[in-house]
Design a protein around this motif. Structure first.
Motif, PDB file in Angstrom:
ATOM      1  N   THR A 119      73.689  36.176  46.191  1.00 19.46           N
ATOM      2  CA  THR A 119      72.645  37.173  46.420  1.00 19.46           C
ATOM      3  C   THR A 119      73.192  38.551  46.082  1.00 19.46           C
ATOM      4  O   THR A 119      74.395  38.799  46.172  1.00 19.46           O
ATOM      5  CB  THR A 119      72.184  37.171  47.889  1.00 19.46           C
ATOM      6  OG1 THR A 119      73.232  37.694  48.717  1.00 19.46           O
ATOM      7  CG2 THR A 119      71.832  35.765  48.352  1.00 19.46           C
ATOM      8  N   ASP A 120      72.280  39.434  45.709  1.00 21.72           N
ATOM      9  CA  ASP A 120      72.692  40.808  45.439  1.00 21.72           C
ATOM     10  C   ASP A 120      72.030  41.766  46.413  1.00 21.72           C
ATOM     11  O   ASP A 120      71.832  42.947  46.130  1.00 21.72           O
ATOM     12  CB  ASP A 120      72.360  41.208  43.995  1.00 21.72           C
ATOM     13  CG  ASP A 120      70.875  41.052  43.685  1.00 21.72           C
ATOM     14  OD1 ASP A 120      70.107  40.653  44.588  1.00 21.72           O
ATOM     15  OD2 ASP A 120      70.486  41.319  42.534  1.00 21.72           O
ATOM     16  N   HIS A 121      71.674  41.225  47.599  1.00 15.00           N
ATOM     17  CA  HIS A 121      71.011  42.045  48.608  1.00 15.00           C
ATOM     18  C   HIS A 121      71.929  43.181  49.062  1.00 15.00           C
ATOM     19  O   HIS A 121      73.104  42.977  49.325  1.00 15.00           O
ATOM     20  CB  HIS A 121      70.662  41.206  49.853  1.00 15.00           C
ATOM     21  CG  HIS A 121      69.558  40.227  49.622  1.00 15.00           C
ATOM     22  ND1 HIS A 121      69.427  39.519  48.457  1.00 15.00           N
ATOM     23  CD2 HIS A 121      68.540  39.839  50.426  1.00 15.00           C
ATOM     24  CE1 HIS A 121      68.373  38.733  48.548  1.00 15.00           C
ATOM     25  NE2 HIS A 121      67.818  38.898  49.732  1.00 15.00           N
ATOM     26  N   ALA A 122      71.386  44.366  49.142  1.00  7.08           N
ATOM     27  CA  ALA A 122      72.098  45.471  49.782  1.00  7.08           C
ATOM     28  C   ALA A 122      71.685  45.585  51.237  1.00  7.08           C
ATOM     29  O   ALA A 122      72.285  46.306  52.014  1.00  7.08           O
ATOM     30  CB  ALA A 122      71.818  46.785  49.060  1.00  7.08           C
ATOM     31  N   ASP A 123      70.657  44.839  51.601  1.00  9.47           N
ATOM     32  CA  ASP A 123      70.102  44.900  52.945  1.00  9.47           C
ATOM     33  C   ASP A 123      69.409  43.572  53.197  1.00  9.47           C
ATOM     34  O   ASP A 123      69.221  42.769  52.287  1.00  9.47           O
ATOM     35  CB  ASP A 123      69.095  46.043  53.039  1.00  9.47           C
ATOM     36  CG  ASP A 123      68.906  46.547  54.471  1.00  9.47           C
ATOM     37  OD1 ASP A 123      69.372  45.850  55.395  1.00  9.47           O
ATOM     38  OD2 ASP A 123      68.285  47.604  54.641  1.00  9.47           O
ATOM     39  N   CYS A 124      69.041  43.309  54.431  1.00  6.41           N
ATOM     40  CA  CYS A 124      68.305  42.093  54.762  1.00  6.41           C
ATOM     41  C   CYS A 124      67.518  42.350  56.032  1.00  6.41           C
ATOM     42  O   CYS A 124      67.721  43.361  56.708  1.00  6.41           O
ATOM     43  CB  CYS A 124      69.252  40.900  54.928  1.00  6.41           C
ATOM     44  SG  CYS A 124      70.428  41.032  56.284  1.00  6.41           S
ATOM     45  N   PRO A 125      66.602  41.459  56.409  1.00  5.01           N
ATOM     46  CA  PRO A 125      65.805  41.681  57.606  1.00  5.01           C
ATOM     47  C   PRO A 125      66.679  41.734  58.859  1.00  5.01           C
ATOM     48  O   PRO A 125      67.812  41.240  58.881  1.00  5.01           O
ATOM     49  CB  PRO A 125      64.871  40.469  57.641  1.00  5.01           C
ATOM     50  CG  PRO A 125      64.901  39.896  56.279  1.00  5.01           C
ATOM     51  CD  PRO A 125      66.235  40.211  55.716  1.00  5.01           C
ATOM     52  N   TYR A 126      66.116  42.329  59.922  1.00  5.91           N
ATOM     53  CA  TYR A 126      66.826  42.343  61.202  1.00  5.91           C
ATOM     54  C   TYR A 126      67.120  40.922  61.658  1.00  5.91           C
ATOM     55  O   TYR A 126      68.205  40.638  62.165  1.00  5.91           O
ATOM     56  CB  TYR A 126      65.974  43.075  62.240  1.00  5.91           C
ATOM     57  CG  TYR A 126      66.575  43.051  63.631  1.00  5.91           C
ATOM     58  CD1 TYR A 126      67.591  43.933  63.983  1.00  5.91           C
ATOM     59  CD2 TYR A 126      66.145  42.127  64.583  1.00  5.91           C
ATOM     60  CE1 TYR A 126      68.165  43.899  65.244  1.00  5.91           C
ATOM     61  CE2 TYR A 126      66.709  42.096  65.849  1.00  5.91           C
ATOM     62  CZ  TYR A 126      67.711  42.982  66.179  1.00  5.91           C
ATOM     63  OH  TYR A 126      68.276  42.940  67.425  1.00  5.91           O
ATOM     64  N   PHE A 127      66.159  40.007  61.460  1.00  2.16           N
ATOM     65  CA  PHE A 127      66.346  38.629  61.903  1.00  2.16           C
ATOM     66  C   PHE A 127      67.024  37.838  60.793  1.00  2.16           C
ATOM     67  O   PHE A 127      66.405  37.036  60.089  1.00  2.16           O
ATOM     68  CB  PHE A 127      65.010  38.004  62.318  1.00  2.16           C
ATOM     69  CG  PHE A 127      64.461  38.617  63.577  1.00  2.16           C
ATOM     70  CD1 PHE A 127      64.906  38.198  64.824  1.00  2.16           C
ATOM     71  CD2 PHE A 127      63.530  39.630  63.517  1.00  2.16           C
ATOM     72  CE1 PHE A 127      64.419  38.786  65.988  1.00  2.16           C
ATOM     73  CE2 PHE A 127      63.036  40.223  64.680  1.00  2.16           C
ATOM     74  CZ  PHE A 127      63.484  39.797  65.914  1.00  2.16           C
ATOM     75  N   ALA A 128      68.300  38.090  60.606  1.00  2.00           N
ATOM     76  CA  ALA A 128      69.103  37.401  59.605  1.00  2.00           C
ATOM     77  C   ALA A 128      70.506  37.212  60.154  1.00  2.00           C
ATOM     78  O   ALA A 128      71.032  38.076  60.853  1.00  2.00           O
ATOM     79  CB  ALA A 128      69.137  38.188  58.297  1.00  2.00           C
ATOM     80  N   ILE A 129      71.103  36.079  59.815  1.00  7.08           N
ATOM     81  CA  ILE A 129      72.431  35.738  60.328  1.00  7.08           C
ATOM     82  C   ILE A 129      73.260  35.171  59.184  1.00  7.08           C
ATOM     83  O   ILE A 129      72.755  34.425  58.340  1.00  7.08           O
ATOM     84  CB  ILE A 129      72.319  34.720  61.484  1.00  7.08           C
ATOM     85  CG1 ILE A 129      71.741  35.407  62.730  1.00  7.08           C
ATOM     86  CG2 ILE A 129      73.679  34.091  61.823  1.00  7.08           C
ATOM     87  CD1 ILE A 129      71.501  34.478  63.902  1.00  7.08           C
ATOM     88  N   VAL A 130      74.525  35.544  59.133  1.00  5.99           N
ATOM     89  CA  VAL A 130      75.470  34.992  58.165  1.00  5.99           C
ATOM     90  C   VAL A 130      76.292  33.910  58.851  1.00  5.99           C
ATOM     91  O   VAL A 130      76.796  34.114  59.967  1.00  5.99           O
ATOM     92  CB  VAL A 130      76.386  36.105  57.598  1.00  5.99           C
ATOM     93  CG1 VAL A 130      77.487  35.497  56.732  1.00  5.99           C
ATOM     94  CG2 VAL A 130      75.567  37.115  56.787  1.00  5.99           C
ATOM     95  N   LEU A 131      76.413  32.764  58.195  1.00  4.42           N
ATOM     96  CA  LEU A 131      77.117  31.622  58.765  1.00  4.42           C
ATOM     97  C   LEU A 131      78.215  31.137  57.823  1.00  4.42           C
ATOM     98  O   LEU A 131      78.015  31.073  56.610  1.00  4.42           O
ATOM     99  CB  LEU A 131      76.147  30.456  59.010  1.00  4.42           C
ATOM    100  CG  LEU A 131      74.975  30.697  59.964  1.00  4.42           C
ATOM    101  CD1 LEU A 131      74.032  29.504  59.936  1.00  4.42           C
ATOM    102  CD2 LEU A 131      75.474  30.946  61.371  1.00  4.42           C
ATOM    103  N   VAL A 132      79.365  30.787  58.392  1.00  5.71           N
ATOM    104  CA  VAL A 132      80.426  30.070  57.689  1.00  5.71           C
ATOM    105  C   VAL A 132      80.709  28.833  58.523  1.00  5.71           C
ATOM    106  O   VAL A 132      81.172  28.936  59.666  1.00  5.71           O
ATOM    107  CB  VAL A 132      81.702  30.920  57.521  1.00  5.71           C
ATOM    108  CG1 VAL A 132      82.791  30.105  56.832  1.00  5.71           C
ATOM    109  CG2 VAL A 132      81.408  32.203  56.746  1.00  5.71           C
TER     110      VAL A 132
END
Length: 253
Positions: free
Chosen positions: A226-239
Motif C-alpha cells: 500500500t502507498d497510504h499516507a494515512d488510514c481510517p481511525y478504525f484500522a489496525i496493523v498486524l504481524v
C-alpha cells in the motif's frame, strides 16, 4: 422528611469490533432496555458506537451525544489537548452523575472493550467512587481484525505485543524488534511512522493493514503493498506470530 430516589447506575456496554452480530447478549439486553443512551462521537458525525448499536436502540430513548472537543487538531501530548480533553471528561462525568441522581440508569456505548484503550475509562475513574458503575466487556477490535485475516494470530509460546501507534519512533522500533506477534492500534496519520519502524526492524513484509475490520467497508491489505499516507481511525496493523505448533502427519514422515 424528604425522600430521594435511589441513585441510577452507569452501565457501559462494550460493543465489540464493529459487526453488530458480535455484541454480547448481556450488552444487547442493557441497550434494549435503556431509557438513556450516551455515546462518544466527533462533532457532526453519527458516532461509530451509535452506528453499531443503531438497530437495538429502544424507541423513545433519550440520546446523549458526547462530542469530543478535539480529535486530531492538536498533538495528543500537547498541554492544550490534555486540558481540553480533561475538561470534556469532567463535564460529562458531572452531567451523567446529575442524571443518575434523579434515579435514571444511563447506558454508555463503547466500541471494542471499554477497558482496552476505550474512551469510557476516563469517565470510569471519575464516576466509580460516586455511583454504581457496571462495565459489560466487549470483544476487542484487534480480535475482530485478526480473525478477518483468516490467519491464526499466535502459536504455541508466541508473545503478543500490543502497541499504540502514537509511541515515539524509538519506542516503536524497540518494541517491534523484540516482538513475536504484533498488533498496532491508533494508526491513522501515524501510519507512515509505523511503516518506517516496521521497515527498520525487518517486519514490514509480514505486516497486514486491516481497515474497518468486521464493519462495512472492510479492507485487508499487505502493508508493504500500500502507498497510504494515512488510514481510517478504525484500522489496525498486524504481524502474525510463527511460534511452536504440532507438525502435520505428512510432515513427520
Amino acid at each position: 422528611m424528604t425522600v430521594h430516589p435511589p441513585l441510577g447506575r452507569i452501565i457501559c456496554a462494550g460493543l465489540g469490533p464493529g459487526d453488530p452480530d458480535l455484541i454480547t447478549r448481556k450488552a444487547e439486553r442493557a441497550i434494549r432496555s435503556a431509557r438513556h443512551i450516551a455515546y462518544f462521537r466527533k462533532a457532526g458525525r453519527q458516532g461509530q458506537a451509535r452506528r453499531i448499536a443503531e438497530d437495538l436502540l429502544p424507541e423513545g430513548c433519550t440520546e446523549h451525544a458526547m462530542e469530543y472537543p478535539v480529535t486530531t487538531e492538536l498533538p495528543f501530548d500537547s498541554p492544550d489537548y490534555i486540558r481540553s480533553l480533561s475538561g470534556f471528561y469532567d463535564e460529562w462525568a458531572a452531567r451523567l452523575t446529575a442524571l443518575a441522581r434523579t434515579g435514571e440508569d444511563v447506558v454508555v456505548l463503547c466500541e471494542g472493550d471499554p477497558f482496552f484503550y476505550g474512551s469510557f475509562m476516563h469517565l470510569y475513574v471519575r464516576l466509580k467512587d460516586q455511583l454504581t458503575v457496571e462495565v459489560i466487556p466487549g470483544l476487542p477490535g484487534i480480535v475482530g481484525c485478526w480473525n478477518v485475516t483468516g490467519t491464526p494470530m499466535t502459536w504455541g509460546d508466541d508473545v503478543l505485543t500490543v502497541l499504540p501507534g502514537t509511541l515515539p519512533d524509538a519506542d516503536l522500533r524497540r518494541h517491534m524488534a523484540g516482538a513475536e506477534a504484533l498488533a498496532i492500534m491508533k494508526t491513522g496519520r501515524n501510519l507512515p511512522r509505523i511503516r518506517r519502524a516496521l521497515t527498520e526492524t525487518g517486519r514490514l513484509q509480514d505486516a497486514w493493514l486491516v481497515e474497518r475490520g468486521t464493519m462495512p467497508g472492510q479492507r485487508i491489505l499487505r502493508l508493504a503493498e500500500t502507498d497510504h499516507a494515512d488510514c481510517p481511525y478504525f484500522a489496525i496493523v498486524l504481524v502474525h506470530g510463527h511460534g511452536r505448533r504440532p507438525m502435520a502427519e505428512e510432515d513427520l514422515g
